[in-house]
Design an enzyme around this catalytic site. Sequence first.
Site, PDB file in Angstrom:
ATOM      1  N   SER A  65       0.794  -1.237   0.000  1.00 46.98           N
ATOM      2  CA  SER A  65       0.000   0.000   0.000  1.00 46.98           C
ATOM      3  C   SER A  65       0.821   1.279   0.000  1.00 46.98           C
ATOM      4  O   SER A  65       0.253   2.374  -0.056  1.00 46.98           O
ATOM      5  CB  SER A  65      -0.944   0.022   1.212  1.00 46.98           C
ATOM      6  OG  SER A  65      -2.011  -0.882   1.011  1.00 46.98           O
ATOM      7  N   LYS A  92       0.030   3.828  -2.634  1.00 51.29           N
ATOM      8  CA  LYS A  92      -0.973   4.888  -2.524  1.00 51.29           C
ATOM      9  C   LYS A  92      -0.346   6.279  -2.354  1.00 51.29           C
ATOM     10  O   LYS A  92      -1.054   7.283  -2.435  1.00 51.29           O
ATOM     11  CB  LYS A  92      -1.926   4.584  -1.366  1.00 51.29           C
ATOM     12  CG  LYS A  92      -2.741   3.303  -1.590  1.00 51.29           C
ATOM     13  CD  LYS A  92      -3.684   3.039  -0.431  1.00 51.29           C
ATOM     14  CE  LYS A  92      -4.544   1.811  -0.702  1.00 51.29           C
ATOM     15  NZ  LYS A  92      -3.845   0.542  -0.463  1.00 51.29           N
ATOM     16  N   SER A 129      -5.631   3.030   4.419  1.00 52.67           N
ATOM     17  CA  SER A 129      -4.991   2.254   3.352  1.00 52.67           C
ATOM     18  C   SER A 129      -6.046   1.549   2.513  1.00 52.67           C
ATOM     19  O   SER A 129      -5.941   0.358   2.197  1.00 52.67           O
ATOM     20  CB  SER A 129      -4.017   1.233   3.950  1.00 52.67           C
ATOM     21  OG  SER A 129      -3.076   0.831   2.988  1.00 52.67           O
TER      22      SER A 129
END
Length: 495
Positions: free
Chosen positions: A92, A95, A150
């Site tokens: 993640s 992101k 997340s």
Amino acid sequence: MKSHITLPRLMSFLLLFLLLIPCISSAAPKPTATPPIYPEATLDPDSAKYDAEHPENLEPNQLYAWSAILMESVSGDIIFEKSADTPRFPASTTKIMTCYLGITMVEDLDMTVTVSQTAVDVPADSSTMKLQAGEELSFRDVLYGTMLLSANDGANVIAETVSGSIPEFVNLMNQTAYQMGCTSTHFNNAHGYTDPSHYTTAHDLAIMARYAMQNDLFREIVATQTYSLPKTNLSRSRTMTNTNELFNAGTEEKPNKYYYPDSIGIKTGNTDASQYCFVGGALRDGVELISVVMYTGKRARWADTIKLMDYGFSQYMSVTPIDLYNMNPITIETSSYSTNDTNMGKLRLNCIATNASLSAKAVIVKRRAVIETLAQNLKSTVLIQYTRDFKAPITVGETIGTMTFLLEDGTPVVYNLVASRTVAARENIPRTIEQIWEETYADPNPYPPLNSDFIVFAFGITAFVTVMGWSLHYLLLRKKRKGGKVPDIKSRYLK
């Protein structure tokens, strides 16, 4: 009576058995693929024991992470690295790029977006905001939810809002990464779920984070510890909490040993294939650092990050031109100073900013050794100019010269060099020709002032001339009497 199995009957049984084989095979359980086993990140048993009291001695094998890097945020200088260019799954931490593009590519961050069915179609084990198809909420709330929780569904909403479709957004992610200088990165989705074609390096992640942290809203989002998501048409209001343990001080009874007060974000990540990842940011005394740890443990990511940050702060420092000057201030040797001056005419000059707004932009972030060298060789960094001579008298606060520092864009920042004390002039010092002329032309009376000094001077000159005149006259008369009358040349004749 005995039964005989004839050949036709045997052939019939064999044909029936062959027909039943597919049924038997379909009824049997199918073998399943064995999930891959990923090794746990551990410390090198041969590594030296880490000493928290001396973070400057950090070695790569004292980190759990298989890949790590530490970068100075302003310059992008690499301070520390460990297998930083090895491609790994980012999870993640992907992101970071997703949120950065969402902020920079959408003009109205407070516009309402509608969640699509495609956006919520994420793997079952994904972390999400629990968005529903048809749900309406502000794009700003999606940005916060994506980073703090997340959320894979939130990342998809960002992708569709920016580019219209997830594949088009992924193309934009790859183009942007390449333009940033990330040469070992390839994205295949917007959220970071494990995919063989979705990878990056610790070095590239640090580059992306450095770009993202130059955006004020991004910095605000990743530094947020809790965020209230308002009620939507399909969901109740809820509060989101940042999972960054470096923000968590714990309680007085049970303090969190991973609390790091200098932390300013930024993003966690975790899958089986990536293990635990963390991209961190920290700010102390004007020095801002970005760290990345990849393929490390759940708690080891915090321990690794703290080791990296402490190492960076032990190596770098941030100073202003005034700080740099004060490390090696200028002391001048004055002339014609008073014989009572205990410092023998030596005068230290203080550095004073002349423009507060400009001087606030003048910051030098370098390794400590470089800063010390710059201080010892001040004139290699700034321009020193003197505006008057060093002759006493000099008054405290009087400007003796200027110091000029150039910003990166070439804008000059000027500082005054002023006297730190008063230096009196020497007593009964004769006036210079310049002082006499200056006083003469400054006097409106063209004649000398009538005072006792002038009277004494005038009387002395008169007496001197009188005495000299009488003396000369006396000598001439005496000579004339001694020699008698000089015969007239006209009465002479030749014989």
